[in-house]
Design a protein around this motif. Sequence first.
Motif, PDB file in Angstrom:
ATOM      1  N   GLN A 182     -11.568  42.675   5.150  1.00 37.94           N
ATOM      2  CA  GLN A 182     -10.736  41.625   5.502  1.00 37.94           C
ATOM      3  C   GLN A 182      -9.130  41.743   5.649  1.00 37.94           C
ATOM      4  O   GLN A 182      -8.572  41.673   6.658  1.00 37.94           O
ATOM      5  CB  GLN A 182     -11.013  40.285   4.528  1.00 37.94           C
ATOM      6  N   ALA A 183      -8.793  42.605   4.544  1.00 37.39           N
ATOM      7  CA  ALA A 183      -7.380  43.056   4.722  1.00 37.39           C
ATOM      8  C   ALA A 183      -7.229  44.040   6.183  1.00 37.39           C
ATOM      9  O   ALA A 183      -6.220  43.892   6.735  1.00 37.39           O
ATOM     10  CB  ALA A 183      -7.038  43.897   3.480  1.00 37.39           C
TER      11      ALA A 183
ATOM     12  N   TYR B 286      -8.378  39.072  -0.422  1.00 41.41           N
ATOM     13  CA  TYR B 286      -9.099  39.509   0.674  1.00 41.41           C
ATOM     14  C   TYR B 286     -10.084  40.706  -0.079  1.00 41.41           C
ATOM     15  O   TYR B 286      -9.481  41.384  -0.699  1.00 41.41           O
ATOM     16  CB  TYR B 286      -8.016  40.263   1.575  1.00 41.41           C
TER      17      TYR B 286
END
Length: 187
Positions: free
Chosen positions: A158-159, A154
Amino acid sequence: MDALIVADTTKMQFAISDVLNRVKIDCTVCSNAAEARRAALVRPFDIFIINGGLSDEQGNELAAFLADSFDCGGIYIDDYVKVDMFSDDLGECGVVSLIRPITKSTLAETVRIVTVANARVRALKEQNEKLNAKLDDLKYISRAKIALMHSLGYSEEQAHKFIEKKSMDMRMSRRKVAMDILKTYEA
């Protein structure tokens, strides 16, 4: 609000109690340092007032002990020579030193100042604890992001979104989600 009064004479005990009762502060009265130490272990006090020259010790050690051990400010009353010797050390602990003889109005004003200072210190400590908790949360969340970035490829964004979404979907704190991720990917 609760106060600990330490004075070896009944006259001084009554005079200090009278001032504190007028400003609606409950008092526990002790006649020596040993009795005061036992009383402080039984229940917390918001403020203490020590009339120096106690039967079992001078009183400055007791003042420093109470201020350091129980996070409360206090007042130490003694003769000029002794106040002059102890005031710097006691001041560093948050204890105000007064020189005998004092008036009831001086004592009442000093009590007001010490209680205001104690309230401010308590508020700052609470704020500090909240900030430390937030900092701990951010440490876990950052570690969880790094674990997701390394394990699942990621990006940081995104994380972050993954942790936020999982937190909302599962109705859990972001810290709890981060800890679960760490258990899964750091093992």
